[in-house]
Enzyme design. Sequence first.
Site, PDB file in Angstrom:
ATOM      1  N   GLN A  16      33.933  59.409  -3.122  1.00  0.00           N
ATOM      2  CA  GLN A  16      34.100  58.019  -3.545  1.00  0.00           C
ATOM      3  C   GLN A  16      32.788  57.247  -3.382  1.00  0.00           C
ATOM      4  O   GLN A  16      32.077  57.438  -2.409  1.00  0.00           O
ATOM      5  CB  GLN A  16      35.187  57.378  -2.668  1.00  0.00           C
ATOM      6  CG  GLN A  16      35.906  56.235  -3.356  1.00  0.00           C
ATOM      7  CD  GLN A  16      37.241  55.923  -2.690  1.00  0.00           C
ATOM      8  OE1 GLN A  16      37.870  56.798  -2.118  1.00  0.00           O
ATOM      9  NE2 GLN A  16      37.676  54.694  -2.763  1.00  0.00           N
ATOM     10  N   SER A  95      34.243  64.694   1.179  1.00  0.00           N
ATOM     11  CA  SER A  95      35.521  63.966   1.256  1.00  0.00           C
ATOM     12  C   SER A  95      36.407  64.304   0.052  1.00  0.00           C
ATOM     13  O   SER A  95      36.827  65.447  -0.119  1.00  0.00           O
ATOM     14  CB  SER A  95      35.250  62.462   1.399  1.00  0.00           C
ATOM     15  OG  SER A  95      36.433  61.760   1.657  1.00  0.00           O
ATOM     16  N   LEU A  96      36.638  63.328  -0.825  1.00  0.00           N
ATOM     17  CA  LEU A  96      37.396  63.579  -2.057  1.00  0.00           C
ATOM     18  C   LEU A  96      36.834  64.778  -2.827  1.00  0.00           C
ATOM     19  O   LEU A  96      37.576  65.559  -3.427  1.00  0.00           O
ATOM     20  CB  LEU A  96      37.331  62.323  -2.931  1.00  0.00           C
ATOM     21  CG  LEU A  96      37.606  62.534  -4.419  1.00  0.00           C
ATOM     22  CD1 LEU A  96      39.091  62.734  -4.657  1.00  0.00           C
ATOM     23  CD2 LEU A  96      37.074  61.392  -5.244  1.00  0.00           C
ATOM     24  N   ARG A 120      46.866  61.410  -2.736  1.00  0.00           N
ATOM     25  CA  ARG A 120      45.950  61.060  -1.642  1.00  0.00           C
ATOM     26  C   ARG A 120      45.472  59.618  -1.780  1.00  0.00           C
ATOM     27  O   ARG A 120      45.463  58.851  -0.814  1.00  0.00           O
ATOM     28  CB  ARG A 120      44.753  62.020  -1.686  1.00  0.00           C
ATOM     29  CG  ARG A 120      43.679  61.798  -0.625  1.00  0.00           C
ATOM     30  CD  ARG A 120      42.556  62.808  -0.885  1.00  0.00           C
ATOM     31  NE  ARG A 120      41.561  62.872   0.194  1.00  0.00           N
ATOM     32  CZ  ARG A 120      40.427  62.184   0.204  1.00  0.00           C
ATOM     33  NH1 ARG A 120      40.132  61.370  -0.806  1.00  0.00           N
ATOM     34  NH2 ARG A 120      39.571  62.312   1.209  1.00  0.00           N
ATOM     35  N   HIS A 202      38.874  58.485   7.045  1.00  0.00           N
ATOM     36  CA  HIS A 202      38.483  59.502   8.029  1.00  0.00           C
ATOM     37  C   HIS A 202      38.505  58.961   9.463  1.00  0.00           C
ATOM     38  O   HIS A 202      37.578  59.199  10.240  1.00  0.00           O
ATOM     39  CB  HIS A 202      37.108  60.092   7.670  1.00  0.00           C
ATOM     40  CG  HIS A 202      37.095  60.730   6.320  1.00  0.00           C
ATOM     41  ND1 HIS A 202      37.734  61.930   6.059  1.00  0.00           N
ATOM     42  CD2 HIS A 202      36.580  60.318   5.133  1.00  0.00           C
ATOM     43  CE1 HIS A 202      37.594  62.222   4.777  1.00  0.00           C
ATOM     44  NE2 HIS A 202      36.912  61.262   4.190  1.00  0.00           N
ATOM     45  N   GLN A 251      41.791  66.639   6.996  1.00  0.00           N
ATOM     46  CA  GLN A 251      40.623  65.921   6.480  1.00  0.00           C
ATOM     47  C   GLN A 251      40.756  64.395   6.498  1.00  0.00           C
ATOM     48  O   GLN A 251      39.784  63.686   6.731  1.00  0.00           O
ATOM     49  CB  GLN A 251      40.349  66.410   5.048  1.00  0.00           C
ATOM     50  CG  GLN A 251      38.949  66.147   4.556  1.00  0.00           C
ATOM     51  CD  GLN A 251      38.939  65.657   3.129  1.00  0.00           C
ATOM     52  OE1 GLN A 251      39.500  64.608   2.819  1.00  0.00           O
ATOM     53  NE2 GLN A 251      38.304  66.406   2.250  1.00  0.00           N
TER      54      GLN A 251
END
Length: 300
Positions: A16, A95-96, A120, A202, A251
């Site tokens: 992102q 991440s993503l 998500r 996170h 995650q």
Amino acid sequence: FNTRKTMKKAYVFPGQGAQFVGMGKDLYDNNEECKALFEKANEILGFRITDIMFAGTDEQLKQTNVTQPAIFLHSVILAHALGEEFKPDMVAGHSLGEFSALVAAKAMSFEDGLRLVAARANAMQKACELQPSTMAAIIGLDDEKIEEVCAGIEEVVVPANYNCPGQLVISGSMEGINKACEALKAAGAKRALPLKVGGAFHSPLMEPARVELAEAIANTNIQAPICPVYQNVNAQPMTDPAQIKENLIAQLTAPVKWTQISKAMVADGANTFVEVGPGQVLQGLIKKIKADAEFSSASI
């Protein structure tokens, strides 16, 4: 002398923040297979995300439930368009981007990956609305010092993204981030910049999202990828579907260990990095770890 060791190619997938209006439009306009995948995505999501990606406003594209699927689609469809050229020795995503990496490495189908990314994004959006929270980038301080300062603050505030040496993003409650930024500047950080994000990604504040997503991930068919996937939570090359699932679930509340992933890939022989998706953020981070690596952005 093993030349293979010295010639490994790593494909990396952004997270992102890399989005821009117009991303993916050339793929849609010039490649029938890509166009079909974008249209399938519109159908699965129940709205025309392509309209926002190609001609929306920055504001529209910044909504978490749009941003995440948009970056995923651009990355995965671009990897698909590379065809035979896409021959990774290893992959990783920030991440993503880990979801994009898993689909590109054939551990997950395009449809399942997109459904999970949409779930998500919605779960994270809901978690953000439960408690006002944010993130901040800390520049010019050792990771250990940042960990120590965060641990000493009463509020929720944790290291969230280990991006590269000298750049770590922290995540937590509004109060926690404010206190940590003051304390970190006092401890010698060059800068402590609050980020324009919807919430504390996170961090433990994403626990409601983790619980919600755990079931969806558990029910998704994941198979062994075509190459190792270096996962965010442990920075290790993973190929076992059961462990990949566990790490994906963890995650949301665990930090993104990008610094450690970059070092591990380099140690395992990666010397060419190809960024697949919008922007060149990851190239910039990896350069801080291996300045002499070869870099390129995927293009067709």
